[in-house]
Design a protein around this motif. Sequence first.
Motif, short mmCIF file in Angstrom:
data_model
loop_
_atom_site.label_atom_id
_atom_site.label_comp_id
_atom_site.label_asym_id
_atom_site.label_seq_id
_atom_site.Cartn_x
_atom_site.Cartn_y
_atom_site.Cartn_z
N THR A 146 0.87 -1.18 0.00
CA THR A 146 0.00 0.00 0.00
C THR A 146 0.90 1.22 0.00
O THR A 146 1.80 1.33 0.84
CB THR A 146 -0.90 0.04 1.25
OG1 THR A 146 -1.71 -1.13 1.29
CG2 THR A 146 -1.79 1.28 1.23
N THR A 158 5.12 -1.61 -6.73
CA THR A 158 4.30 -0.63 -7.43
C THR A 158 3.04 -1.27 -8.00
O THR A 158 1.93 -0.72 -7.88
CB THR A 158 5.12 0.03 -8.56
OG1 THR A 158 6.25 0.69 -7.99
CG2 THR A 158 4.28 1.05 -9.31
N ARG A 159 3.19 -2.44 -8.62
CA ARG A 159 2.03 -3.12 -9.21
C ARG A 159 1.04 -3.56 -8.15
O ARG A 159 -0.19 -3.47 -8.33
CB ARG A 159 2.49 -4.32 -10.05
CG ARG A 159 3.13 -3.93 -11.36
CD ARG A 159 3.39 -5.13 -12.27
NE ARG A 159 4.47 -5.96 -11.79
CZ ARG A 159 4.37 -7.23 -11.48
NH1 ARG A 159 3.20 -7.84 -11.58
NH2 ARG A 159 5.43 -7.92 -11.06
N SER A 160 1.54 -4.04 -7.01
CA SER A 160 0.65 -4.43 -5.93
C SER A 160 -0.12 -3.24 -5.37
O SER A 160 -1.33 -3.32 -5.13
CB SER A 160 1.45 -5.10 -4.81
OG SER A 160 0.62 -5.42 -3.72
N ASP A 177 -0.83 -0.51 -6.98
CA ASP A 177 -1.77 -0.02 -8.00
C ASP A 177 -3.00 -0.90 -8.14
O ASP A 177 -4.09 -0.42 -8.46
CB ASP A 177 -1.06 0.08 -9.35
CG ASP A 177 -0.05 1.23 -9.40
OD1 ASP A 177 -0.11 2.11 -8.53
OD2 ASP A 177 0.80 1.23 -10.31
N THR A 178 -2.83 -2.21 -7.92
CA THR A 178 -3.92 -3.15 -8.16
C THR A 178 -4.59 -3.66 -6.89
O THR A 178 -5.69 -4.21 -6.94
CB THR A 178 -3.41 -4.37 -8.95
OG1 THR A 178 -2.44 -5.08 -8.15
CG2 THR A 178 -2.78 -3.94 -10.27
N GLY A 179 -3.91 -3.52 -5.75
CA GLY A 179 -4.43 -4.06 -4.50
C GLY A 179 -4.27 -5.56 -4.39
O GLY A 179 -4.89 -6.19 -3.52
N ARG A 180 -3.42 -6.15 -5.22
CA ARG A 180 -3.26 -7.60 -5.24
C ARG A 180 -1.88 -8.02 -4.76
O ARG A 180 -0.92 -7.25 -4.82
CB ARG A 180 -3.47 -8.13 -6.67
CG ARG A 180 -4.87 -7.89 -7.22
CD ARG A 180 -4.97 -8.42 -8.65
NE ARG A 180 -6.31 -8.21 -9.20
CZ ARG A 180 -6.65 -8.51 -10.44
NH1 ARG A 180 -5.74 -9.03 -11.27
NH2 ARG A 180 -7.89 -8.31 -10.86
N VAL A 200 1.52 -9.83 -5.26
CA VAL A 200 2.34 -10.04 -6.46
C VAL A 200 3.49 -10.98 -6.12
O VAL A 200 4.23 -10.75 -5.17
CB VAL A 200 2.89 -8.71 -7.00
CG1 VAL A 200 3.83 -8.95 -8.18
CG2 VAL A 200 1.74 -7.79 -7.42
#
Length: 308
Positions: free
Chosen positions: A151, A292-294, A296-299, A301
């Motif tokens: 987050t 960053t991807r986590s 941005d997506t809330g998932r 990784v």
Amino acid sequence: MADRPIGVGIVGLSATGGWAAAAHLPALAAVEGVELRALVTGSPDSARATDLREAEELQRAAGDTQTFIGLQGRSSPTFRWLRDLVAQGYVGEVLSATVVASSTEWGSPVAPRGVYTLDRTLGATMLTIAFGPAIDLVSMVLGEPREVVATTATRRRQVPLATTGQLVPMTAEDQIAVSGTLAGGAVLSVHHRGGATSGAGFSLLIDGTEGRLEITGAEFPHLGPVVVRGAGGHDRLVLPDGYDAYPQLAGTHVHTLAHAYAAIRDDLIHGTSTAPDFAHAVRRHRLLDAITRSADTGRRVTIHETTQ
């Protein structure tokens, strides 16, 4: 090469001060067998992001050429010792690692020359400049994260200029929270805060089946000294002989850099691979990209190691 100094050139030496002049030059002067031979001045306006894709491109372009990157913290005598302590079973099996860190930047008044660090798209942010080198040292001691949930937030969207007080926009994250697991299964928890009014700081708590290590510092561990405690945090541990080749520099920003240049020198002379290279840069960017991807997506990784 062992008979003559290794020449070093610096691109981006600022005539008005900065990291190169304040740290790299004295570090080079302290290390026997390397010498400064070329200087090129630069400016923050030329800064651009070196993201995962570009790091992978650089690694492919380098081919079999020996390369080095600027994660000088990996040459820190204290963290090389900590890596050995954990590997030798000082805490037993590692169960968890907790990191709490704070930066005064990214929220406090900023000098005009540093405004570019507030722009997320330029890549010179708290995530890359402060968080990246710190998590690199955690990974050095405990192993690479294999999956993360992150987050991030920009809680201060405007920052005053130190010269005039004028507010300028900030899009870089000033809050980074990460949880996940390390390669051995230990649970990792990290919270990095920007614009801390109480000052910068770093702490790493390692809990294991047989004991605990507490590492604290008033600065980030790749820049300044840290204190190491064991046995529940009560006993201060002292760095043993054999790790620090430049004790006269201890406590300064030059200390780890001198060891980094010495590691590069030795790798070039002896054909070893102690200093981090472009392949390690890809590994570190892969972690930052996953965070960053986590965020941005809330998932969650998973971080996959790939062969280039």
